[in-house]
Write a protein that holds these residues in place. Structure first.
Motif, PDB file in Angstrom:
ATOM      1  N   ARG A 338       0.839  -1.208   0.000  1.00  0.00           N
ATOM      2  CA  ARG A 338       0.000   0.000   0.000  1.00  0.00           C
ATOM      3  C   ARG A 338       0.869   1.252   0.000  1.00  0.00           C
ATOM      4  N   TRP A 339       1.952   1.208   0.768  1.00  0.00           N
ATOM      5  CA  TRP A 339       2.867   2.351   0.829  1.00  0.00           C
ATOM      6  C   TRP A 339       3.441   2.650  -0.551  1.00  0.00           C
ATOM      7  N   THR A 342       0.974   4.352  -2.860  1.00  0.00           N
ATOM      8  CA  THR A 342       0.756   5.764  -2.529  1.00  0.00           C
ATOM      9  C   THR A 342       1.962   6.620  -2.904  1.00  0.00           C
ATOM     10  N   HIS A 343       3.136   6.173  -2.510  1.00  0.00           N
ATOM     11  CA  HIS A 343       4.323   7.020  -2.638  1.00  0.00           C
ATOM     12  C   HIS A 343       4.964   6.958  -4.020  1.00  0.00           C
TER      13      HIS A 343
END
Length: 419
Positions: A338-339, A342-343
């Motif tokens: 998920r990180w 997003t990033h």
């Protein structure tokens, strides 16, 4: 997929005229080398000429650094998807990266265009550096947890040389084994590779022949004093005769599998070295431990001493610990995935904004003030990237690229990249 941002001077004409020239040069039926898109370059603060020259050099490095960070986030996301077997595309603001590039619009809220360029570049690069640092920390934590899980699985499913012996030695097996652990004797569990059993049985009692001192009082010169306390304590050369700490006849077969065999062997655990006087001061005796030296000597012969203490409940504890590790790894993998989703978008947006600033700075340095140029984005057709640049050189330059200080030089602003 190859892209190129190209900027040419308007030469006091309408931007539409420059746009038409760029289209005819490389993105029309007669010169079908690429698909062309309008590319917005906002009105940024110019500052001084010296500051632009310095910034131009810094921007090349910043672009490269951010590019590498974008690739790292992308690579991490791809590697994580391999574990799950699910291919999850990393997007930028919910759209594929290619579409974002082709529909690029400056984010005025996040990167105010009226801030000094140096501050703007610092703002962008600082945000991406924070992403890079966080990725390093998360990746390290995940790698450590994965290593722990791999090691636990290896011990769970490995042979007798690596597995947790509490998982394979049941109470029924241990019931037939005599284990000594006293002040001077200790039973060790030794694993040997399959096929080495004969070598082990033949040589184990001679392993570490220089470890233990078996010397005692010497009555050979005075047999009449045999048994008398003529020499004792520090007067005895305990190390005049040495041997192995293995207790003769103590080797027992415990268990075997397809790759290894497990034995027990009892050794002399330690030995007391007598105290002595130095002048009128008495130096206390010491106890010498033999286990560590024996383990080292056995390892040299590929006899692996397993550190083991039987615990009937350890097997279930190990199974629960392995299950807990798996849960933690799955949770960390999901979180890191998920990180990355997003990033990746955040880093990619920053990367494209740096490229826009590069185009602006290079255009001002090349075409001068007032700011008056038009920029477009080319998406090169398959196998046409070099033809695209050649066509642009013919349309806006001398007809071919020039080498200047080992760098490719064109008569117009050109910024090539591959997302």
């Amino acid at each position: 997929m190859s892209y190129a941002i190209v900027a040419i001077a308007n030469e006091r004409g309408a931007p539409e005229n420059a746009y038409t020239k760029l289209q005819k040069a490389a993105a029309c039926p007669q010169a079908n080398y690429a698909e062309m898109f309008k590319f917005e370059v906002p009105s940024l603060m110019v500052g001084t000429l010296d500051s632009l020259i310095t910034l131009s050099d810094d921007l090349i490095k910043t672009d490269s650094v951010i590019d590498s960070i974008v690739r790292k986030v992308e690579k991490t996301g791809v590697e994580l998807s391999v574990y799950t077997g699910k291919t999850s595309e990393l997007t930028v603001g919910g759209v594929p990266s290619q579409r974002y590039i082709q529909q690029f619009a400056w984010d005025y809220a996040k990167y105010p265009n009226r801030r000094p360029l140096k501050e703007l570049v610092s703002l962008i690069s600082g945000g991406v550096s924070a992403i890079d640092e966080e990725l390093k920390q998360l990746s390290t934590s995940f790698a450590d947890k994965m290593a722990a899980l791999t090691d636990a699985k290896r011990k769970k499913s490995g042979n007798l040389m690596v597995t947790d012996l509490n998982d394979v030695l049941t109470q029924d097996v241990m019931r037939n084994i005599t284990v000594h652990d006293t002040e001077y004797l200790k039973t060790l569990f030794v694993a040997v590779p399959k096929g080495s059993e004969e070598d082990f049985m033949a040589n184990i009692e001679s392993v570490g022949t220089d470890i233990v001192g078996y010397g005692g009082p010497d009555w050979s010169r005075n047999p009449h004093g045999l048994g008398e306390a003529v020499q004792f304590g520090s007067l005895v050369d305990r190390h005049g005769k040495r041997g192995s700490p293995v207790v003769p006849g103590s080797v027992k077969l415990v268990k075997e599998d397809d790759e290894s065999t497990l034995f027990t062997v009892t050794i002399l655990k330690s030995q007391y070295e007598a105290g002595y006087y130095e002048g009128e001061e008495f130096m206390p005796g010491t106890k010498v431990d033999f286990e560590e030296e024996f383990v080292k000597a056995a390892r040299e012969k590929r006899f692996i001493v397993r550190q083991f203490e039987f615990d009937p409940g350890q097997a279930s504890k190990s199974a629960m610990a392995l299950e807990q590790l798996q849960v933690e790894v799955d949770g960390m993998r999901s979180g890191l995935t998920r990180w990355c989703k997003t990033h990746f978008g955040e880093a990619f947006v920053a990367w494209m904004h740096i490229k826009v600033i590069r185009v602006f700075v290079e255009s001002v340095l090349r075409y001068g003030l007032p700011v008056d140029f038009t920029a477009v984005l080319y998406k090169a057709n398959a196998g046409k990237a070099e033809d695209l640049v050649t066509a642009l050189d013919k349309a806006f330059g001398s007809g071919e690229a020039q080498e200047e200080e080992e760098e490719e030089y064109h008569d117009f602003v050109l910024l090539k990249f591959e997302p």
